[in-house]
Scaffold this motif. Structure first.
Motif, PDB file in Angstrom:
ATOM      1  N   CYS A   1      -6.464  10.960   7.779  1.00 56.22           N
ATOM      2  CA  CYS A   1      -6.418  12.401   8.014  1.00 56.22           C
ATOM      3  C   CYS A   1      -6.809  12.674   9.463  1.00 56.22           C
ATOM      4  O   CYS A   1      -7.949  12.416   9.848  1.00 56.22           O
ATOM      5  N   ASP A   2      -5.882  13.170  10.243  1.00 55.07           N
ATOM      6  CA  ASP A   2      -6.137  13.386  11.668  1.00 55.07           C
ATOM      7  C   ASP A   2      -6.410  14.859  11.951  1.00 55.07           C
ATOM      8  O   ASP A   2      -5.690  15.746  11.483  1.00 55.07           O
ATOM      9  N   GLU A   3      -7.455  15.106  12.758  1.00 48.15           N
ATOM     10  CA  GLU A   3      -7.854  16.458  13.184  1.00 48.15           C
ATOM     11  C   GLU A   3      -7.971  17.418  11.991  1.00 48.15           C
ATOM     12  O   GLU A   3      -7.411  18.520  11.985  1.00 48.15           O
ATOM     13  N   LEU A   4      -8.730  16.998  10.979  1.00 47.12           N
ATOM     14  CA  LEU A   4      -8.921  17.823   9.786  1.00 47.12           C
ATOM     15  C   LEU A   4      -9.507  19.190  10.128  1.00 47.12           C
ATOM     16  O   LEU A   4      -9.211  20.186   9.466  1.00 47.12           O
ATOM     17  N   ALA A   5     -10.319  19.269  11.173  1.00 46.01           N
ATOM     18  CA  ALA A   5     -10.970  20.530  11.520  1.00 46.01           C
ATOM     19  C   ALA A   5      -9.985  21.609  11.943  1.00 46.01           C
ATOM     20  O   ALA A   5     -10.349  22.786  11.967  1.00 46.01           O
ATOM     21  N   LYS A   6      -8.741  21.237  12.264  1.00 41.32           N
ATOM     22  CA  LYS A   6      -7.765  22.246  12.676  1.00 41.32           C
ATOM     23  C   LYS A   6      -6.687  22.485  11.613  1.00 41.32           C
ATOM     24  O   LYS A   6      -5.734  23.224  11.862  1.00 41.32           O
TER      25      LYS A   6
ATOM     26  N   LEU B   1       0.820  -1.206   0.000  1.00 41.10           N
ATOM     27  CA  LEU B   1       0.000   0.000   0.000  1.00 41.10           C
ATOM     28  C   LEU B   1       0.858   1.262   0.000  1.00 41.10           C
ATOM     29  O   LEU B   1       1.947   1.289   0.568  1.00 41.10           O
ATOM     30  N   ARG B   2       0.320   2.301  -0.613  1.00 43.86           N
ATOM     31  CA  ARG B   2       0.873   3.641  -0.481  1.00 43.86           C
ATOM     32  C   ARG B   2      -0.152   4.447   0.323  1.00 43.86           C
ATOM     33  O   ARG B   2      -1.309   4.574  -0.076  1.00 43.86           O
ATOM     34  N   ILE B   3       0.286   4.959   1.467  1.00 41.18           N
ATOM     35  CA  ILE B   3      -0.624   5.526   2.459  1.00 41.18           C
ATOM     36  C   ILE B   3      -0.257   6.986   2.711  1.00 41.18           C
ATOM     37  O   ILE B   3       0.916   7.309   2.951  1.00 41.18           O
ATOM     38  N   ALA B   4      -1.243   7.865   2.683  1.00 48.06           N
ATOM     39  CA  ALA B   4      -1.051   9.266   3.044  1.00 48.06           C
ATOM     40  C   ALA B   4      -1.454   9.450   4.503  1.00 48.06           C
ATOM     41  O   ALA B   4      -2.563   9.085   4.901  1.00 48.06           O
ATOM     42  N   LEU B   5      -0.556  10.008   5.303  1.00 45.83           N
ATOM     43  CA  LEU B   5      -0.803  10.285   6.713  1.00 45.83           C
ATOM     44  C   LEU B   5      -0.767  11.801   6.888  1.00 45.83           C
ATOM     45  O   LEU B   5       0.301  12.411   6.858  1.00 45.83           O
ATOM     46  N   VAL B   6      -1.932  12.417   7.045  1.00 43.03           N
ATOM     47  CA  VAL B   6      -2.036  13.876   7.012  1.00 43.03           C
ATOM     48  C   VAL B   6      -2.522  14.387   8.364  1.00 43.03           C
ATOM     49  O   VAL B   6      -3.563  13.948   8.865  1.00 43.03           O
ATOM     50  N   ALA B   7      -1.782  15.336   8.927  1.00 44.52           N
ATOM     51  CA  ALA B   7      -2.172  15.995  10.174  1.00 44.52           C
ATOM     52  C   ALA B   7      -2.089  17.499   9.976  1.00 44.52           C
ATOM     53  O   ALA B   7      -1.766  17.986   8.883  1.00 44.52           O
ATOM     54  N   ALA B   8      -2.349  18.259  11.035  1.00 47.10           N
ATOM     55  CA  ALA B   8      -2.286  19.714  10.930  1.00 47.10           C
ATOM     56  C   ALA B   8      -0.886  20.173  10.554  1.00 47.10           C
ATOM     57  O   ALA B   8      -0.710  21.135   9.803  1.00 47.10           O
ATOM     58  N   THR B   9       0.143  19.483  11.066  1.00 50.55           N
ATOM     59  CA  THR B   9       1.543  19.733  10.711  1.00 50.55           C
ATOM     60  C   THR B   9       2.251  18.397  10.629  1.00 50.55           C
ATOM     61  O   THR B   9       1.787  17.396  11.187  1.00 50.55           O
ATOM     62  N   VAL B  10       3.410  18.372   9.973  1.00 53.46           N
ATOM     63  CA  VAL B  10       4.202  17.149   9.913  1.00 53.46           C
ATOM     64  C   VAL B  10       4.673  16.759  11.308  1.00 53.46           C
ATOM     65  O   VAL B  10       4.711  15.569  11.662  1.00 53.46           O
TER      66      VAL B  10
END
Length: 466
Positions: free
Chosen positions: A179-184, A89-98
């Motif tokens: 995608c973690d804490e997209l609201a911020k 798998l190729r997985i995108a791990l996205v947060a408010a900052t790296v």
């Protein structure tokens, strides 16, 4: 002699939440540690990946609900399942900052490294292939901090991205995303759009790309609201207290400090706190209509409103309402007593939930919508042991049109909430006067069940006493 993890698992499978709590209190430290590594046992319902064909899963909940652990377990499981099929798998791990992605999603106590290490423990204990990554390869993932990526032994690669840098998501292709804490995120819409354009890699078994969003809501995040209303989005989540592992003292303290406030609805109940234009039940009305605790002896009638699902994958609205003993009709006040609704329930399961609600409240009648098959509804309830009269009602107007006269009862002070019902209240906020439904989920099943019950108690013509 201490139990192995398999012994603990064997004792806990098939028990309800309260029974599991009693067993867990008697475990030694080592036995408790073994149990904590068995995710399949102690994950609560809102943390489990929904069934069916969805593209986006939004787990929106209050603080302490277990969103991060659910996200890490889902990503780890997807990576291992693909590896067993010989795919990486190729997985995108996205947060408010790296930096936040690394601190929470990778290295946190519920992050991917911790989950991967527990997977090894599960496999070595013989509880299955939780630690296997395919082709006989075992072991947890490793994190390459200098390259901003995490790699599983089976070949899956998760790359860290920032919601503050949408351009970083322009170009790369992925199978899945967390995608973690997209609201911020600083640039939620542009980051989400670039992610979606690159989320186009499918698997050999025909499974399409998917994204998981784990977040606490935030007022004004139009991107999150748009994601929630998309037809291929499935939502789970709820209030902080749904997590049975949170300390009771903490829950009592935050409820005392923030219960009933906008901050509490957002951070503790996991609900969008802003009102939609034209809402039949704006927040101010809901708060003004809280009536406290109502005793059964204060009620003349109690009914259970039921909005049956169209399929087993749907939700069944089950709401108990009662009307007070207040003399003249003009003085009668109705109360919402409880929300017993169930999600993703088979006919047998939701029928049992209705029967349990009837018994719990000593209800006089069940009011059920007949549009999904009146005879089926009656027979399913009868098979579940619901011996009460079932009154089937047919929807001849839209949900919002039916709800408007009930909303007027609340505005006039003739209907009240005997407590807090976060999921029901969020659906009520999404009913728009003269319009449609803009709340969570595809249909306001809980709200519709409440409307049927309130209509039967307060608005339907009442026959002469027998």
């Amino acid at each position: 002699m201490e139990m192995t993890m398999n012994d603990v698992s064997g004792r806990l499978h098939g028990l309800d939440v309260e029974q599991r709590r009693r067993v867990l209190r008697g475990l030694t430290v080592r036995e408790a540690a073994a149990f904590s590594s068995d995710w399949a046992l102690w994950a609560h319902e809102g943390q489990r990946a929904p069934a069916g064909e969805w593209r986006t899963w939004v787990l929106m909940a209050g603080r302490g609900y277990g969103k991060t652990r659910a996200g890490a377990e889902w990503v780890d499981e997807m990576a291992r399942m693909a590896a067993r099929a010989g795919e990486a798998l190729r997985i995108a791990l996205v947060a408010a900052t790296v930096e936040e992605a690394r601190r929470v999603m990778i290295e946190g106590p519920s992050g991917l490294l911790a989950v991967g290490a527990q997977g090894i423990v599960r496999a070595e204990d013989g509880a299955g292939e939780a630690g296997a990554t395919g082709g006989g390869v075992r072991g947890g993932p490793r994190f390459e901090a200098s390259r901003g990526r995490i790699i599983w032994p089976g070949g899956a690669i998760g790359t860290l991205y920032s919601g503050a840098n949408p351009e970083g998501l322009r170009g790369p292709e992925h199978h899945i995303a967390w995608c973690d804490e997209l609201a911020k995120w600083r640039h939620p819409q542009e980051s989400w759009d670039n992610l979606q354009l690159g989320l186009r890699m499918g698997l050999s078994d025909g499974a399409g790309p998917r994204a998981l969003v784990t977040t606490t809501p935030r007022a004004g995040c139009t991107t999150l609201r748009a994601i929630l209303t998309a037809p291929d989005t499935v939502r789970t989540g709820g209030a902080s207290g749904v997590n049975p592992h949170l300390p009771e003292r903490w829950l009592r303290a935050v409820d005392a400090a923030y219960g009933g406030t906008a901050l509490g609805r957002q951070e503790i109940e996991g609900l969008m706190s802003e009102d939609l234009a034209g809402s039949l039940w704006p927040t101010a009305l809901i708060e003004a209509c809280r009536g406290g605790v109502v005793q059964a002896g204060d009620l003349a009638r109690i009914v259970i409103g039921v909005d049956p699902p169209a399929s087993a994958a749907g939700s069944c609205g089950i709401v108990a309402c009662g009307v007070g003993i207040d003399g003249a009709d003009a003085a009668r006040v109705a109360y919402v007593l409880a929300d017993h609704s169930v999600d993703h329930a088979s006919p047998e399961r939701w029928a049992r939930a209705v029967a349990a609600a009837v018994e719990a409240h000593g209800a006089d009648r069940v009011i059920a919508e007949a549009n999904q098959g009146g005879d089926m509804v009656r027979s399913v309830l009868a098979s579940a042991g619901c011996a009460l009269p079932v009154r089937l009602v047919t929807a001849r107007r839209g949900k919002v049109a039916r709800a408007e006269p009930v909303a007027a009862l609340f505005e006039a002070g003739r209907a009240r909430f005997a407590g807090r019902f976060p999921a029901l209240e969020e659906q009520l906020r999404g009913l728009i006067a003269g319009g449609g439904y803009e709340g969570p989920g595809r249909s306001p099943d809980r709200a519709d069940a409440m409307v049927w019950a309130m209509h039967a108690l307060m608005l339907a013509p009442q026959g002469a006493p027998g």
